[in-house]
Enzyme design. Structure first.
Site, PDB file in Angstrom:
ATOM      1  N   LYS A  43       5.759 -18.735  -1.800  1.00 30.60           N
ATOM      2  CA  LYS A  43       6.803 -18.037  -1.026  1.00 30.60           C
ATOM      3  C   LYS A  43       6.618 -18.305   0.472  1.00 30.60           C
ATOM      4  O   LYS A  43       7.566 -18.620   1.178  1.00 30.60           O
ATOM      5  CB  LYS A  43       6.772 -16.522  -1.291  1.00 30.60           C
ATOM      6  CG  LYS A  43       6.875 -16.146  -2.751  1.00 30.60           C
ATOM      7  CD  LYS A  43       6.920 -14.639  -2.940  1.00 30.60           C
ATOM      8  CE  LYS A  43       5.678 -13.901  -2.465  1.00 30.60           C
ATOM      9  NZ  LYS A  43       4.456 -14.141  -3.246  1.00 30.60           N
ATOM     10  N   ARG A 118       8.696  -4.927  -3.979  1.00 31.67           N
ATOM     11  CA  ARG A 118       7.663  -5.191  -4.977  1.00 31.67           C
ATOM     12  C   ARG A 118       7.675  -4.162  -6.097  1.00 31.67           C
ATOM     13  O   ARG A 118       6.879  -4.261  -7.019  1.00 31.67           O
ATOM     14  CB  ARG A 118       6.299  -5.143  -4.298  1.00 31.67           C
ATOM     15  CG  ARG A 118       5.628  -6.514  -4.187  1.00 31.67           C
ATOM     16  CD  ARG A 118       4.385  -6.295  -3.405  1.00 31.67           C
ATOM     17  NE  ARG A 118       3.370  -7.254  -3.463  1.00 31.67           N
ATOM     18  CZ  ARG A 118       3.109  -8.135  -2.501  1.00 31.67           C
ATOM     19  NH1 ARG A 118       3.919  -8.263  -1.483  1.00 31.67           N
ATOM     20  NH2 ARG A 118       2.047  -8.894  -2.578  1.00 31.67           N
ATOM     21  N   ARG A 157      -7.200 -21.265  -0.121  1.00 27.96           N
ATOM     22  CA  ARG A 157      -6.184 -21.097   0.930  1.00 27.96           C
ATOM     23  C   ARG A 157      -6.802 -20.700   2.278  1.00 27.96           C
ATOM     24  O   ARG A 157      -7.672 -19.838   2.344  1.00 27.96           O
ATOM     25  CB  ARG A 157      -5.204 -20.014   0.453  1.00 27.96           C
ATOM     26  CG  ARG A 157      -4.112 -19.676   1.429  1.00 27.96           C
ATOM     27  CD  ARG A 157      -2.946 -19.081   0.708  1.00 27.96           C
ATOM     28  NE  ARG A 157      -3.089 -17.651   0.467  1.00 27.96           N
ATOM     29  CZ  ARG A 157      -2.091 -16.879   0.037  1.00 27.96           C
ATOM     30  NH1 ARG A 157      -0.901 -17.409  -0.214  1.00 27.96           N
ATOM     31  NH2 ARG A 157      -2.281 -15.593  -0.170  1.00 27.96           N
ATOM     32  N   ARG A 190      -8.082 -15.018   3.943  1.00 33.98           N
ATOM     33  CA  ARG A 190      -7.749 -13.599   3.751  1.00 33.98           C
ATOM     34  C   ARG A 190      -8.820 -12.921   2.908  1.00 33.98           C
ATOM     35  O   ARG A 190      -9.313 -13.512   1.953  1.00 33.98           O
ATOM     36  CB  ARG A 190      -6.390 -13.486   3.048  1.00 33.98           C
ATOM     37  CG  ARG A 190      -5.230 -13.549   4.008  1.00 33.98           C
ATOM     38  CD  ARG A 190      -3.924 -13.614   3.285  1.00 33.98           C
ATOM     39  NE  ARG A 190      -3.738 -12.595   2.259  1.00 33.98           N
ATOM     40  CZ  ARG A 190      -2.604 -12.432   1.581  1.00 33.98           C
ATOM     41  NH1 ARG A 190      -1.574 -13.208   1.831  1.00 33.98           N
ATOM     42  NH2 ARG A 190      -2.493 -11.494   0.671  1.00 33.98           N
ATOM     43  N   ARG A 201      -4.262  -8.071  -8.046  1.00 30.87           N
ATOM     44  CA  ARG A 201      -2.954  -8.390  -7.457  1.00 30.87           C
ATOM     45  C   ARG A 201      -1.999  -8.900  -8.543  1.00 30.87           C
ATOM     46  O   ARG A 201      -0.810  -8.578  -8.535  1.00 30.87           O
ATOM     47  CB  ARG A 201      -3.111  -9.429  -6.330  1.00 30.87           C
ATOM     48  CG  ARG A 201      -3.838  -8.849  -5.117  1.00 30.87           C
ATOM     49  CD  ARG A 201      -4.372  -9.927  -4.204  1.00 30.87           C
ATOM     50  NE  ARG A 201      -3.354 -10.620  -3.446  1.00 30.87           N
ATOM     51  CZ  ARG A 201      -3.558 -11.770  -2.807  1.00 30.87           C
ATOM     52  NH1 ARG A 201      -4.731 -12.356  -2.845  1.00 30.87           N
ATOM     53  NH2 ARG A 201      -2.585 -12.315  -2.125  1.00 30.87           N
TER      54      ARG A 201
HETATM   55  P1  AMP Z   1       0.901 -10.386   0.373  1.00 32.22           P
HETATM   56  O1  AMP Z   1       0.560 -10.942   1.719  1.00 32.22           O
HETATM   57  O2  AMP Z   1       2.371 -10.415   0.103  1.00 32.22           O
HETATM   58  O3  AMP Z   1       0.079 -11.003  -0.736  1.00 32.22           O
HETATM   59  O4  AMP Z   1       0.511  -8.819   0.406  1.00 32.22           O
HETATM   60  C1  AMP Z   1      -0.826  -8.407   0.600  1.00 32.22           C
HETATM   61  C2  AMP Z   1      -0.983  -6.949   0.218  1.00 32.22           C
HETATM   62  O5  AMP Z   1      -0.158  -6.120   1.044  1.00 32.22           O
HETATM   63  C3  AMP Z   1      -0.580  -6.583  -1.203  1.00 32.22           C
HETATM   64  O6  AMP Z   1      -1.614  -6.856  -2.141  1.00 32.22           O
HETATM   65  C4  AMP Z   1      -0.275  -5.088  -1.069  1.00 32.22           C
HETATM   66  O7  AMP Z   1      -1.460  -4.332  -1.013  1.00 32.22           O
HETATM   67  C5  AMP Z   1       0.379  -5.019   0.302  1.00 32.22           C
HETATM   68  N1  AMP Z   1       1.841  -5.188   0.234  1.00 32.22           N
HETATM   69  C6  AMP Z   1       2.589  -6.197   0.761  1.00 32.22           C
HETATM   70  N2  AMP Z   1       3.891  -6.024   0.525  1.00 32.22           N
HETATM   71  C7  AMP Z   1       3.998  -4.873  -0.181  1.00 32.22           C
HETATM   72  C8  AMP Z   1       5.092  -4.150  -0.752  1.00 32.22           C
HETATM   73  N3  AMP Z   1       6.350  -4.576  -0.640  1.00 32.22           N
HETATM   74  N4  AMP Z   1       4.810  -2.998  -1.412  1.00 32.22           N
HETATM   75  C9  AMP Z   1       3.563  -2.526  -1.552  1.00 32.22           C
HETATM   76  N5  AMP Z   1       2.482  -3.171  -1.057  1.00 32.22           N
HETATM   77  C10 AMP Z   1       2.686  -4.330  -0.369  1.00 32.22           C
END
Ligand code: AMP
Length: 244
Positions: A43, A118, A157, A190, A201
């Site tokens: 993404k 999400r 990554r 990260r 996740r």
């Molecule tokens: P990402 O960078 O999209 O992988 O998001 C990293 C972390 O941020 C996720 O594992 C969640 O803990 C939190 N997070 C990001 N977007 C959301 C969302 N829309 N709803 C809930 N938690 C989120």
């Protein structure tokens, strides 16, 4: 507003580039897009390409939450603990962030939501928010991919935090290891990009986010992508979907 003396100091080439960008953007249709897919499905790699092509803003809730955590805001500190475990932060918290962000001028021609919604509750709240503005989601791009490919993608990554550019030790290495190609600044890994946190996740993705795809399928706006393919091939698929 910038005064003419401010503009005098900007090199002509930069002014012309910005002017051309604005002319190109004025002819583009508005687009409100959602990218759904598990961690590592690409993404974040496709978003900047779509953003430039259609002059949209790119809103990645994960990036926003990490920035809030780094700035040690009260909201960021709550999110930091939840993110470290690979669980989802509360719907109210992320919906609030998105509600503020989509009103910004950079989202005037539409947006790319990356990592949001999400949960089905977030999707319903987003739809209500857009309904108030007299708009709606145009397309949901579903980055379909088998879980077994994701561990290698995620653990290799490396990220340039301020731009969101991402690299991979094997598939897309930077020119100099650990350094961003464009700025020369250090890259980071990260904290949640480990095999152990990826497991939670992915669990959260299948349990809470996969139903979001069903929710939008019923509205007839979902397009499937073969996210296991190379990034350039996925870009071709994305372009086909968005031009139809
Ligand atoms: P990402 O960078 O999209 O992988 O998001 C990293 C972390 O941020 C996720 O594992 C969640 O803990 C939190 N997070 C990001 N977007 C959301 C969302 N829309 N709803 C809930 N938690 C989120």
């Amino acid at each position: 507003m910038a005064s003419s003396s401010d503009l005098e100091n900007i090199p002509s080439v930069d002014l012309m580039t910005e002017l051309l960008r604005r002319m190109k953007c004025s002819t583009k249709p508005d687009k409100r897009l959602i990218l759904v897919g598990p961690p590592g499905s690409g993404k974040g790699t496709q978003s900047p390409i779509i953003k430039d092509e259609y002059c949209l803003c790119h809103l990645a809730t994960g990036d926003m939450l990490r920035a809030a955590a780094a700035a040690k805001t009260p909201l960021g500190l709550i999110a930091k603990e939840v993110m470290a475990k690979g669980e989802l932060v509360s719907d109210e918290l992320v919906v609030g962030i998105i509600d503020d962000a989509i009103k910004k001028p950079s989202c005037q021609k539409g947006f790319i939501l990356d990592g949001f919604p999400r949960t089905v509750v977030q999707a319903e709240m987003l739809d209500q928010m857009l309904e108030k503005q007299g708009t709606k989601v145009d397309k949901v791009l579903n980055f379909e991919i088998d879980d077994s490919i994701l561990e290698e993608r995620i653990t290799g990554r490396w990220i340039h935090p301020s731009s969101g550019r991402s690299y991979h030790t094997k598939f897309a290495p930077p020119k100099v290891p650990g350094v961003d190609d464009v700025t020369g600044e250090p890259l980071i890994q990260r904290k949640d990009d480990t095999a152990a946190v990826l497991k939670s996740r992915l669990e959260a993705f299948h349990k809470q986010t996969a139903p979001v795809i069903d929710y939008y399928s019923k509205k007839g706006v979902v397009a499937q992508l073969h996210a296991e393919k190379a990034p350039t091939e996925v870009t071709v698929e994305v372009q086909k979907v968005l031009s139809s």
